[in-house]
Design a protein around this motif. Structure first.
Motif, short mmCIF file in Angstrom:
data_model
loop_
_atom_site.label_atom_id
_atom_site.label_comp_id
_atom_site.label_asym_id
_atom_site.label_seq_id
_atom_site.Cartn_x
_atom_site.Cartn_y
_atom_site.Cartn_z
N PHE A 7 1.08 -1.24 0.25
CA PHE A 7 0.11 -0.16 -0.13
C PHE A 7 0.73 1.88 0.03
CE2 PHE A 7 -2.31 3.06 2.36
CZ PHE A 7 -3.22 3.77 2.23
N TRP A 8 1.83 1.70 0.75
CA TRP A 8 2.89 2.58 0.68
C TRP A 8 3.64 2.58 -0.03
CZ3 TRP A 8 0.73 5.26 3.86
CH2 TRP A 8 0.04 5.22 5.18
N THR A 9 3.95 1.90 -1.17
CA THR A 9 4.94 1.65 -1.84
C THR A 9 4.19 2.41 -3.11
OG1 THR A 9 6.08 0.04 -1.36
CG2 THR A 9 6.17 0.44 -3.70
N ALA A 11 1.17 3.90 -2.64
CA ALA A 11 0.95 5.47 -2.24
C ALA A 11 2.53 6.11 -2.29
CB ALA A 11 0.28 5.66 -0.87
N LEU A 12 2.50 5.79 -2.19
CA LEU A 12 4.23 6.70 -2.57
C LEU A 12 4.42 7.24 -4.26
CD1 LEU A 12 7.08 5.39 -0.04
CD2 LEU A 12 6.24 8.20 -0.54
N GLY A 15 1.70 9.38 -5.43
CA GLY A 15 1.73 10.90 -4.84
C GLY A 15 2.85 11.73 -5.42
N LEU A 16 3.93 11.17 -5.53
CA LEU A 16 5.13 11.17 -5.76
C LEU A 16 5.31 11.78 -7.59
CD1 LEU A 16 8.46 9.71 -4.59
CD2 LEU A 16 6.72 12.03 -3.99
N LEU B 77 7.87 4.12 7.62
CA LEU B 77 6.65 4.45 6.34
C LEU B 77 5.37 5.40 6.45
CD1 LEU B 77 7.02 2.03 3.75
CD2 LEU B 77 8.18 4.30 3.69
N LEU B 80 3.47 8.01 7.17
CA LEU B 80 3.17 9.04 5.51
C LEU B 80 1.98 9.10 5.60
CD1 LEU B 80 4.96 6.47 2.95
CD2 LEU B 80 4.99 8.69 2.91
N ILE B 84 -1.51 12.01 3.62
CA ILE B 84 -2.97 11.29 2.98
C ILE B 84 -3.67 11.68 3.47
CG2 ILE B 84 -4.52 9.12 2.89
CD1 ILE B 84 -2.14 7.37 2.46
N LEU B 201 12.40 15.97 -5.53
CA LEU B 201 12.72 14.71 -6.17
C LEU B 201 13.23 14.36 -6.74
CD1 LEU B 201 8.99 16.18 -8.45
CD2 LEU B 201 9.28 14.42 -6.84
N TRP B 213 14.91 -0.45 -2.96
CA TRP B 213 13.89 0.05 -2.21
C TRP B 213 13.74 -1.20 -1.06
CZ3 TRP B 213 10.26 3.56 -0.61
CH2 TRP B 213 9.65 3.02 0.14
N MET B 284 0.27 17.31 0.93
CA MET B 284 0.95 16.03 0.58
C MET B 284 2.20 16.14 0.79
SD MET B 284 -0.17 13.34 -2.13
CE MET B 284 1.48 13.94 -3.20
N THR B 288 5.55 13.64 2.46
CA THR B 288 5.34 12.31 1.97
C THR B 288 6.75 12.21 1.58
OG1 THR B 288 3.23 12.09 1.40
CG2 THR B 288 5.09 10.71 -0.28
N ILE B 289 7.12 13.25 1.04
CA ILE B 289 8.87 13.12 0.00
C ILE B 289 9.85 13.52 1.14
CG2 ILE B 289 10.32 14.76 -1.18
CD1 ILE B 289 8.25 15.90 -2.56
#
Lengths: 65, 511
Positions: A7-9, A11-12, A15-16, B77, B80, B84, B201, B213, B284, B288-289
């Protein structure tokens, strides 16, 4: 736990991407708006000669508080 | 603790060019300011794209980057959820126009101005004084937090150099804001939005690519466990904290004066909705970033034995105060010379864009709503501008001096939420009920605003002084409830006599 990670992956990612699109859009559109704002200010704003703060102060009923 | 930095003379040159450009903008913008409306709300000539850019520049400050990265580092995480909530709540406010459209329709420039039209001059002055107190206390941590971040990024080790550098930045903000008011703030915010967003970014891409990741998520779950991904987990944030953050998100986009001043600067009501809806992405992104970068920093320091020993002592949970330095430590060592200068300029841009808007906002409120209503004769525009610039200087001094001695012993995000609550706890009920409930009265408004003082109990040094321990989220939610009770109770017990005979000015905002 894996469900939350997925979910967070996503969402990121979404979102980005969305943030990048908005920044590019306002970068281009903002330049035009700056030009319009400066033109408007040079011409005296939306209501030339009107200073709403001073006007509001002058119109007030004193001693209401 | 200093872990070195790849920052070189080339990077300093990039920063210097950026700062010089910002100063030029301030000087040029001052030529367009002829009255107080130009100075405070840019002549109400703000359009949608520029409004969104300005909102991103203002609300996405260096302090947001540092504090959200701290949350990502210490919470994983699951932090985050803030992004949202920021997106959903701001979209709801923007699409509905709740609170902000009535304020724009009323033609006010500040929230306390609305207090006077709806209630009384006394409520305006009291509400404004509380707002300025909360606002200045709120921005007081901007300088020390930003100083630590920039010191870590640039590798400045001498505290004197750090203090001089930060003082220079505050002087620059004071100078261009005092000269060009909202006009220079908006243009500077635009440049800072572009510069900072591109830098952040880019850094996200580099950090995730470099660390991988899979490595980032496995390190995070090893340190935080289930609480690192599940925001409802009691070992992490928990449901009460989430509800409190939803309230803070609403206050940020609908009640906070820096947002309201942009709504009031919009050329019409439709633009208000478009600016706020578009800004949902800013609310957001500002969480988030940096939260992603904070989680990346966790993986980075875990892979470096020296940093691991400092940031994760004994392999345990990260400490809030040291966590503030994790992201700059990662950036300073991961990014190459040249690129790190661009990122530093982006971070300085983030600092300036928030500091300028906040300082202008509180100085405008102080002059318009605390000083001007108390003077026997109406103040001229020139006198208001002079006073506003004088208070800007006072704010600059307060933020530098306060920042030197206040201990950052609690999460900075929580400090900001609780100091903001001193104002927005009262404003929530006074604005919402003042706009949408005809029986809201002056006594109710006084009582509701006064409940905000209780928020000071949420500050860590105050709790230690009094020997109490109340979680900020429980205190904040209780005070919000109390302010609505005070507003309803005060209004029903002490109704306004003028309510029946003075509908016109009030209802202009209430329709």
């Amino acid at each position: 736990m894996n469900g939350w990670l997925t979910f967070w992956t996503w969402a990121l990612l979404i979102g980005l991407s969305f943030f990048a699109v908005v920044v590019i859009t306002v970068t281009i559109g903002g330049l035009r708006d700056i030009r319009d704002m400066l033109r408007s200010l040079k011409a005296g704003g939306n209501d030339p000669g009107f200073d709403p703060i001073v006007a509001a102060r002058d119109e007030d009923t004193p001693g209401s508080g | 603790m200093n872990f070195g930095s790849n920052f070189t003379a080339l990077d300093w040159a990039i920063v210097a060019v950026y700062l010089a450009g910002t100063a030029v903008v301030g000087v040029l913008a001052s030529r367009y300011v002829t009255n107080m409306a130009d100075y405070v709300v840019a002549g109400r000539s703000l359009k949608s794209y520029l409004g969104v850019a300005s909102m991103i520049g203002t609300e996405f400050g260096l302090v947001s980057v540092a504090t959200a990265a701290q949350l990502g580092f210490t919470g994983g995480l699951s932090a985050l959820h803030l992004g949202i909530l920021g997106l959903v709540v701001t979209l709801a406010v923007g699409l509905s126009g709740v609170v902000l459209v009535p304020l724009r329709r009323a033609g006010v420039m500040t929230i306390p101005e609305f207090y006077e039209r709806r209630f009384s001059r006394g409520v305006r002055v009291f509400g404004a004084a509380v707002m300025v107190l909360a606002g200045v206390t709120n921005i007081a941590v901007f300088v020390p937090v930003s100083a630590r971040f920039l010191a870590g990024l640039t590798g400045l080790t001498d505290p004197l150099h750090v203090n001089l550098f930060m003082t220079g930045l505050v002087v620059l903000v004071f100078a261009y804001t005092a000269l060009g008011g909202m006009v220079s703030v908006i243009i500077a915010d635009y440049l800072q939005c572009v510069f900072m967003s591109a830098a952040l970014l880019l850094v996200c891409g580099i950090a995730v690519y470099t660390l991988g990741w899979g490595n980032i998520t496995s390190t995070m779950t090893a340190v935080h466990g289930e609480a690192g991904v599940n925001p409802l987990h009691e070992a992490g944030f928990g449901p009460t904290y989430l509800v409190w953050m939803a309230v803070v998100a609403f206050a940020s986009c609908a009640l906070w004066q820096t947002t309201v001043i942009r709504a009031c600067s919009a050329e019409d009501e439709r633009t208000v909705k478009r600016v706020i809806t578009g800004s949902a992405v800013a609310f957001m992104g500002r969480q988030t970033i940096p939260i992603l970068l904070g989680v990346c920093a966790l993986a980075y320091v875990a892979g470096n034995p020296q940093m691991r020993a400092y940031f994760l002592p004994g392999g345990g949970k990260p400490d809030s105060e040291t966590a503030l330095m994790a992201l700059p430590a990662m950036l300073a060592n991961m990014l190459p010379a040249g690129l790190i200068g661009l990122v530093a300029a982006g971070m300085i841009a983030a600092f300036l864009s928030t500091q300028d808007s906040y300082m202008l906002c509180w100085s405008a409120v102080f002059v318009q709503d605390v000083v001007a209503p108390c003077t026997a004769e109406p103040l001229s525009t020139a006198a208001r501008l002079r006073l506003s610039r004088l208070f800007l200087l006072v704010e600059a001094v307060i933020t530098v001096v306060f920042g030197l001695w206040y201990p950052l012993s609690q999460r900075v995000w929580d400090y900001m939420a609780i100091t903001g609550a001193v104002y927005f706890v009262g404003a929530a009920s006074v604005l919402v009920l003042g706009i949408y409930w005809r029986r809201a009265s002056t006594v109710g408004a006084y009582l509701a605003i006064a409940t905000g003082f209780g928020a000071f109990l949420g500050l860590d040094p105050v709790q230690r002084l009094l020997g109490i321990k109340v979680p900020a989220e429980q205190l904040g939610l209780s005070l919000i409830g109390l302010s609505f009770v005070a507003m309803f109770g005060g209004s029903l017990l002490f109704p306004d006599k003028r309510d029946a005979r003075r509908p016109a000015a009030d209802r202009s905002a209430a329709t």
